[in-house]
Design a protein around this motif. Structure first.
Motif, PDB file in Angstrom:
ATOM      1  N   ARG A 142      -0.683  -0.147   7.226  1.00  0.00           N
ATOM      2  CA  ARG A 142      -0.832   0.189   5.807  1.00  0.00           C
ATOM      3  C   ARG A 142      -1.086   1.669   5.575  1.00  0.00           C
ATOM      4  O   ARG A 142      -1.326   2.084   4.440  1.00  0.00           O
ATOM      5  CB  ARG A 142      -1.973  -0.635   5.210  1.00  0.00           C
ATOM      6  CG  ARG A 142      -1.571  -2.092   4.972  1.00  0.00           C
ATOM      7  CD  ARG A 142      -2.773  -2.988   4.812  1.00  0.00           C
ATOM      8  NE  ARG A 142      -2.380  -4.360   4.530  1.00  0.00           N
ATOM      9  CZ  ARG A 142      -1.921  -5.226   5.432  1.00  0.00           C
ATOM     10  NH1 ARG A 142      -1.782  -4.852   6.684  1.00  0.00           N
ATOM     11  NH2 ARG A 142      -1.590  -6.459   5.088  1.00  0.00           N
TER      12      ARG A 142
ATOM     13  N   TRP B 187       2.917   2.676   2.181  1.00  0.00           N
ATOM     14  CA  TRP B 187       1.739   1.894   1.808  1.00  0.00           C
ATOM     15  C   TRP B 187       0.513   2.771   1.647  1.00  0.00           C
ATOM     16  O   TRP B 187      -0.437   2.385   0.958  1.00  0.00           O
ATOM     17  CB  TRP B 187       1.444   0.814   2.855  1.00  0.00           C
ATOM     18  CG  TRP B 187       2.544  -0.182   3.045  1.00  0.00           C
ATOM     19  CD1 TRP B 187       3.263  -0.394   4.166  1.00  0.00           C
ATOM     20  CD2 TRP B 187       3.047  -1.103   2.067  1.00  0.00           C
ATOM     21  NE1 TRP B 187       4.189  -1.381   3.969  1.00  0.00           N
ATOM     22  CE2 TRP B 187       4.083  -1.839   2.685  1.00  0.00           C
ATOM     23  CE3 TRP B 187       2.751  -1.364   0.739  1.00  0.00           C
ATOM     24  CZ2 TRP B 187       4.807  -2.828   2.020  1.00  0.00           C
ATOM     25  CZ3 TRP B 187       3.471  -2.341   0.081  1.00  0.00           C
ATOM     26  CH2 TRP B 187       4.484  -3.054   0.721  1.00  0.00           C
TER      27      TRP B 187
ATOM     28  N   LEU C  39      -0.573   3.332  -1.805  1.00  0.00           N
ATOM     29  CA  LEU C  39      -1.344   2.232  -2.374  1.00  0.00           C
ATOM     30  C   LEU C  39      -2.792   2.307  -1.912  1.00  0.00           C
ATOM     31  O   LEU C  39      -3.731   2.057  -2.676  1.00  0.00           O
ATOM     32  CB  LEU C  39      -0.703   0.916  -1.914  1.00  0.00           C
ATOM     33  CG  LEU C  39      -0.852  -0.303  -2.802  1.00  0.00           C
ATOM     34  CD1 LEU C  39      -0.460   0.010  -4.213  1.00  0.00           C
ATOM     35  CD2 LEU C  39       0.001  -1.435  -2.251  1.00  0.00           C
ATOM     36  N   GLY C  40      -2.992   2.672  -0.652  1.00  0.00           N
ATOM     37  CA  GLY C  40      -4.350   2.825  -0.118  1.00  0.00           C
ATOM     38  C   GLY C  40      -5.125   3.874  -0.888  1.00  0.00           C
ATOM     39  O   GLY C  40      -6.277   3.681  -1.269  1.00  0.00           O
TER      40      GLY C  40
ATOM     41  N   MET D 244      -6.163   2.656  -4.162  1.00  0.00           N
ATOM     42  CA  MET D 244      -7.340   1.795  -4.110  1.00  0.00           C
ATOM     43  C   MET D 244      -8.622   2.621  -4.184  1.00  0.00           C
ATOM     44  O   MET D 244      -9.585   2.237  -4.829  1.00  0.00           O
ATOM     45  CB  MET D 244      -7.347   0.987  -2.803  1.00  0.00           C
ATOM     46  CG  MET D 244      -6.319  -0.105  -2.712  1.00  0.00           C
ATOM     47  SD  MET D 244      -6.544  -1.360  -3.967  1.00  0.00           S
ATOM     48  CE  MET D 244      -5.337  -0.870  -5.132  1.00  0.00           C
TER      49      MET D 244
ATOM     50  N   ASP E 230      -4.683  -4.616  -5.156  1.00  0.00           N
ATOM     51  CA  ASP E 230      -5.462  -4.801  -3.937  1.00  0.00           C
ATOM     52  C   ASP E 230      -4.959  -6.021  -3.166  1.00  0.00           C
ATOM     53  O   ASP E 230      -4.769  -5.976  -1.942  1.00  0.00           O
ATOM     54  CB  ASP E 230      -6.934  -4.968  -4.323  1.00  0.00           C
ATOM     55  CG  ASP E 230      -7.832  -5.124  -3.124  1.00  0.00           C
ATOM     56  OD1 ASP E 230      -7.524  -4.519  -2.086  1.00  0.00           O
ATOM     57  OD2 ASP E 230      -8.834  -5.849  -3.230  1.00  0.00           O
TER      58      ASP E 230
ATOM     59  N   TYR F 117      -1.779  -5.218  -1.630  1.00  0.00           N
ATOM     60  CA  TYR F 117      -2.007  -4.395  -0.441  1.00  0.00           C
ATOM     61  C   TYR F 117      -2.340  -5.263   0.775  1.00  0.00           C
ATOM     62  O   TYR F 117      -1.973  -4.967   1.902  1.00  0.00           O
ATOM     63  CB  TYR F 117      -3.143  -3.434  -0.765  1.00  0.00           C
ATOM     64  CG  TYR F 117      -3.534  -2.453   0.310  1.00  0.00           C
ATOM     65  CD1 TYR F 117      -2.736  -1.350   0.593  1.00  0.00           C
ATOM     66  CD2 TYR F 117      -4.727  -2.603   1.009  1.00  0.00           C
ATOM     67  CE1 TYR F 117      -3.114  -0.436   1.551  1.00  0.00           C
ATOM     68  CE2 TYR F 117      -5.108  -1.686   1.967  1.00  0.00           C
ATOM     69  CZ  TYR F 117      -4.295  -0.604   2.240  1.00  0.00           C
ATOM     70  OH  TYR F 117      -4.671   0.305   3.194  1.00  0.00           O
TER      71      TYR F 117
ATOM     72  N   SER G 215       8.222  -0.323   5.271  1.00  0.00           N
ATOM     73  CA  SER G 215       7.520  -0.548   4.015  1.00  0.00           C
ATOM     74  C   SER G 215       8.292  -1.554   3.166  1.00  0.00           C
ATOM     75  O   SER G 215       7.712  -2.434   2.552  1.00  0.00           O
ATOM     76  CB  SER G 215       7.347   0.762   3.260  1.00  0.00           C
ATOM     77  OG  SER G 215       8.581   1.180   2.749  1.00  0.00           O
TER      78      SER G 215
END
Lengths: 505, 429, 194
Positions: free
Chosen positions: B315, B320, B323-324, B327, B365, B368, B379
């Motif tokens: 991730r 990704w 996206l982390g 978060m 989340d 994810y 990905s």
């Protein structure tokens, strides 16, 4: 004064405080104590004994002004002597070296770190009660928060002792802090042990600020009473009375109960509660990082932070109960403030946090198997069946099994049972840390590393001494400082309601 | 008030004067029903499109990657729908167990969301069907041939096998459906009878229900979301899953209450002070989520043991990682700073906006956690629209049934013995 | 004992019969309810320099007095967040600039290990600001105050409720103020010397 709340009446009469033969029958003939009546419509009273504001002041200030009674001095002397073991043992340790402990090449952390985590854990209940229960608007916290906060500070003092002395060369302890020095070196901010330094010192400081801030109005009350007595007495004033008036006056900072001050005070209190709550969580999480950031089987697991926090609350509440239940018997009138309902609530918290800890134990076991890591699984098998199985099963029976009695209403309403369980939990929580630390180190990766830890008398006496220190400080607190937050207790009494007297509903 | 307590103590049916203060117009909103059919229709349409695309791609090109893609997209939507409902059940039980008075007027909406668990069961059927008909597409360990000879899969086979997995799902749903049926049903029964002993029964049931709830939620999280990657493990995952679900539930209820207030309902029943406290709850669960998520990530990052790190390693690349970062910034730092302001928490509109945002972040989340497992090697975000539809479908269906329930029930517990506490609720500090 | 001085607005000089400067006038009340009602009356009469004294913060009193919300939270948030920022800066400078050593193969600029100390320093700053800020806004410590010389006032810390209106208030008038307090239910109305 508004009309007497029926629960107060019942409870007061049962306790013999209200001599009223013509009073109506107790509301609940089964439970007796009016605070235990479970009716969703009404809330049980938080203060019993048909008390006015003035009688709260008189009782609480009386503990400080009149002294706690004859039992205090002998208890204090004994515990102070036990506390004196600490300087003796630490002095011996510093002169001789850490070899006086039972540590060896395999098990290089044992009682020292166990005691550290044990005490720091106990230090969590105070801030929990003050901060988290404050945010959750649990009004019953008002009669236990002061003594729990005091306990926090004393427990953190005991905790702070151990990391300081376990480093061996105590005179180098200043290097823990980021102080510019001639060597041009800095502490390692990637080390969990350094985070501990920051976490524990911050926790101690913030808890002390919180505690002090809560006491400012009570110091002012004590100051005013001392001043009034001096004014009314006439003639020469004994030096002790004058000293008390000045000391409390100094500490009260000139607090004069102004509403404009109260407004900011309550705001500041709420904000302190707001930051203390994550602080409590962070401190024990960071303590758990000491272990969990490593790769040692039994130490490295992601649930450690919340598990340690739950365990800390668990152990801390047990210690609060362990001290409050005897105090309740020893101090006259204290049962009006710490009612059976308070004890029952705390028993419930013990039950809940005990189950959280049990959840974490089982989750560790499950994932040890599920994770399919041989070393991890063997460590857990060893915990349950190996040479430290006795410690492991002590921990399980004290921490997971013993609180289960609180499912039974009669048990969580009996001070004796609660006292015994809280004792068991205190023991169990010490063993939990011992199991985590020692049993993991005792069977690390290679059989050649395997071995046992045997404490020396110095180990044992240092721990006993820390218990004495804790108790001594607590006894001094009971003798010299207000044990209850008077202004907060008054605020949760029915008379404090500005709408009292005319029904708004 | 003390007099009222005195005279009423042993009459469980004695009326609470607060009951009569509720105006019928404030406590009902039949208008929500109109929304319901539309939402359900739209949701079903989304699911149908996803299913059609998946099956069509299998039929036309013989490629099964479309099916896999569709299943994972739908799984995210299912996770969000489950989270809203299950999180609400948890909140209802916690409020009952704590004997909370301030929240009496809010509890009904949480109950409505908890009553959606049968819908969630229906939404689970496609996941179950996929497990039975196309094993290994989502849960690699279900395909015995694919993991043959894998030591980890073999070691975990006593737990990770399809029969036990289905049995566990049945147990989880049995627990949740029973609890929600009793919690919601008893509360509705109290609307009629006003029997205050029901409140005590609900409290007792919540106390023994919560341990069951905690265990079932943890293992459901393990089975359905952590189990997507059978190699990975984390003891913290159950707590992480709980935090996310509760946030979803809070977001849903905050938005619902704000909309009801906008429609002119709940006057004097749900006030600014209630929103203030809901805002505090949203704030604290945001912080709690961040604490748990960070601790889990951090301990794995720090110890750097390969079988744990792989999950995050995957991730942290191939897109990704964006996206982390979202978060950290969008799920934690942003809402944290905004919710510090008292004015935001006390404004239903502003708080609802933050709640919508947190709802999206919670979905992201779960995305994810779930979606990167579709393509462990890349990905693979080539059909974003399919992801959106797969997410929207189950969520809209659940919201549709939820709207119907809101419309057909009183908006507050009409005869709760603690109603007066909620109506007089005020934050003085 | 200070000399009498003039009221800021109306220029009147108030002094007691003994010639001492006047701080104001205080009245006692029995219950929080009485106090709240009286505070509403004083607020509506337009007084500005006055205060309510009670053994605990009476709920709803800020509304009854018309007190504006305090600015303290803004100050606390600003300093707390700055403290956290400083903590981050210190760690970054030490770890990635001034004293770069390899620890466990972790990158020099990894932010992850800085989070615990960042948080702790933020909390430390916040807590100090909350307490010291509260005291500063309240102009405490102030170990002397005219009211504290009144014997009856010392009972506020026990169970009495007091309203005190300062002579410096533009609307202060010995007779009218006394009448207002009396009408509001005040007992033991007395003058307070500076």
């Amino acid at each position: 004064m508004t009309t007497l709340h029926p629960d107060q009446h019942a409870a007061g009469r049962l306790a013999g405080l209200v001599p009223d033969p013509g009073a109506p029958r107790p509301w609940d003939p089964v439970t007796g104590d009016g605070t235990l009546v479970d009716d969703a419509y009404g809330r049980a009273p938080l203060v019993l004994g048909d008390r006015s504001f003035g009688s709260v002041t008189d009782t609480v200030c009386g503990y400080v002004e009149k002294g706690p009674g004859r039992w205090w001095m002998p208890t204090f002397l004994i515990s102070a002597h036990v506390a004196a073991l600490v300087p003796l043992m630490v002095g011996y340790l510093i002169i001789t070296g850490v070899g006086v402990w039972g540590l060896n090449n395999r098990i290089d952390w044992a009682w020292d770190i166990t005691n550290f985590v044990f005490w720091i854990g106990i230090g969590h209940a105070g801030t929990l009660i003050s901060a988290i229960l404050c945010l959750l608007k649990q009004k019953w916290r008002t009669s236990i928060n002061r003594s729990a906060e005091a306990m926090t500070i004393f427990a953190v003092i005991c905790a702070g002792l151990f990391p300081g002395i376990h480093v061996g060369r105590v005179w180098m302890a200043w290097m823990l802090f980021p102080i510019p020095n001639a060597n041009g070196i800095w502490p390692n901010f990637r080390s969990p042990l350094l985070w501990d330094v920051f976490a524990v010192s911050t926790y101690f400081t913030v808890s002390a600020l919180f505690w002090y801030m809560g006491m400012i109005p009570d110091f002012a009350t004590l100051r005013d009473r001392a001043a009034l007595r001096m004014l009314q007495q006439g003639g020469p004033v004994p030096w002790s009375a004058r000293l008390r008036a000045y000391a409390f006056g100094l500490l009260a900072l000139g607090w004069r109960f102004s509403q404009r001050h109260w407004q900011r005070y309550e705001k500041a209190y709420l904000m302190l509660a707001g930051v203390s709550t994550p602080l409590v969580l962070s401190v024990h999480s960071i303590v758990s990082f000491d272990f969990a950031t490593s790769i040692l089987p039994g130490w490295h697991t992601t649930i450690f932070p919340p598990y340690f926090v739950a365990g800390a609350i668990f152990g801390g509440f047990a210690m609060v109960l362990f001290l409050l239940i005897p105090s309740r018997e020893l101090f006259p009138g204290m049962k009006d403030f710490i009612t059976l309902r308070h004890l029952e609530n705390m028993a419930k918290i013990i039950l809940v946090t005990g189950m959280m800890v049990g959840f974490a134990y089982s989750m560790e076991f499950f994932i040890a198997w599920y994770g399919a890591n041989r070393y991890e699984l063997d460590v857990f098998k060893n915990r349950a069946t190996g040479p430290y199985a006795w410690a492991y099963w002590t921990m399980i029976s004290c921490n997971v099994i013993s609180p289960q009695v609180f499912w039974v209403r009669a048990c969580r309403q009996s001070p004796l049972v609660i006292f015994l369980v809280s004792l068991a939990v205190t023991v169990g929580m010490w063993f939990e840390r011992f199991v985590i630390i020692v049993s993991s180190l005792a069977q690390a990766f290679l059989p050649a590393q395997w071995g046992m830890f045997y404490p020396t008398p110095v180990d044992i006496l240092t721990f006993v001494g820390s218990c004495g220190t804790f108790l001594t400080l607590y006894l001094l607190f009971m003798r010299f400082l207000p044990m209850f937050a008077m202004s907060e207790i008054k605020n949760v009494m029915p008379q404090a309601n500005p709408h009292a007297g005319h029904d708004h509903h | 008030m003390s007099q009222a307590v005195a005279s009423n103590r042993y009459d469980p049916f004695a009326p609470n004067p607060a009951w009569t203060k509720i105006k019928p117009a404030d406590a009902s909103f039949p208008g929500a029903a109109g929304l319901s059919t539309g939402l359900i229709g739209l949701g079903v349409a989304c699911i149908a499109v996803v299913a059609a695309v998946a099956l069509g791609m299998v039929k036309l090109s013989g490629s099964e990657s479309g099916l896999k893609y569709a299943l994972f997209s739908y799984h995210v939507g299912f996770a969000v729908a489950l989270g809203m409902s299950l999180g609400s059940l948890g909140v209802v039980m916690i409020l009952n167990a704590f004997a909370a008075g301030w929240s009496t007027t809010l509890r009904r909406q949480f109950e409505n969301a908890a009553a959606m668990l049968p819908v969630v069961l229906a939404l689970f059927l496609p996941v179950l069907a996929a497990a039975l008909l196309a094993p290994g597409k989502m849960f690699k360990w279900m395909d015995a041939a694919a993991v043959a000879g894998e030591p980890l899969a073999e070691h975990k086979a006593p737990y990770l096998n399809i029969n036990f997995w289905i049995l566990r799902a049945a147990i989880f749903f049995a627990i949740w459906l029973f609890l929600s049926w009793r919690m919601v049903g008893l509360s509705r029964a109290q609307d009629e009878s006003g029997d205050r002993r029901i409140t005590s029964r609900l409290r007792a049931m919540s106390c023994w229900g919560l341990p069951l709830f905690a265990l079932s939620l943890t293992f459901a999280g393990f089975d359905w979301f952590k189990g997507l990657d059978y190699k990975w493990f984390s003891t913290m995952f159950g707590v992480y899953y709980f935090a996310g679900n509760t946030l979803l539930a809070l977001a849903l209820i905050i938005v619902t209450l704000a909309l009801l207030r906008r429609a002119g309902r709940l006057q004097g029943l749900v006030t600014e002070d209630h929103f203030h406290d809901l805002g505090k709850l949203l704030f604290s669960f945001t912080v709690f989520w961040a604490y748990v998520a960070f601790s889990q990530y951090f301990l794995i990052w720090y110890a750097n043991i390969p079988e744990e790190t792989a999950w995050y390693q995957h991730r942290m690349q191939g897109g990704w990682q964006v996206l982390g970062a979202l978060m950290i910034v969008g799920h934690f730092i942003g809402p944290f700073l905004i919710l510090l302001f008292r004015a935001v928490k006390r404004s239903p509109t502003l708080l609802a906006l933050v709640a919508v945002w947190q709802f999206l972040m919670c979905s992201a989340d779960l995305f994810y956690v779930i979606r990167p497992m579709a393509y462990p090697d890349s990905s693979g975000l080539e059909h974003v629209w399919l992801d959106v539809l797969g997410w929207l479908g189950p969520v809209l269906v659940l919201l549709g049934f939820f709207a119907r329930r809101v419309a057909s029930n009183p908006l507050v517990p009409l005869k709760d013995p603690r109603l007066h506490e909620a109506m007089a609720h005020k934050n003085y500090v | 004992m200070s000399t009498p001085h003039a009221n800021a607005m109306n220029g009147n000089v108030y002094a007691t019969e003994g010639g001492a400067a006047l701080y104001g006038m205080m009245a006692e009340f029995d219950t929080p309810a009485d106090l709240t009602h009286a505070a509403e009356k004083v607020r509506d009469a337009g007084y500005a320099d006055w205060d309510v004294y009670s053994p605990f913060p009476v709920h709803g009193m800020d509304d009854a007095m018309g007190n504006p919300p305090t600015k303290l939270p803004l100050v606390v948030a600003a300093i707390g967040l700055s403290g956290a920022g400083l903590g981050m800066l210190l760690q970054w400078w030490v770890t990635s600039v001034d004293y770069r050593i390899v620890v466990q193969g972790k990158p020099y600029d990894a932010w992850q290990p800085w989070v615990p100390v960042l948080f702790e320093i933020g909390v430390l700053f916040t807590a100090f600001t909350a307490l010291l800020g509260m005291l500063a806004f309240n102009k405490l410590p102030m170990w002397h105050h005219p009211l504290m010389k009144k014997e009856r006032f010392l009972k506020v810390s026990d169970d009495r409720f007091v309203i005190a209106i300062e002579a410096a208030d533009p609307k202060f008038d010995p007779q009218k103020t006394r009448d207002l307090l009396a009408a509001a239910g005040g007992k033991h109305i007395e003058l307070v010397e500076e």
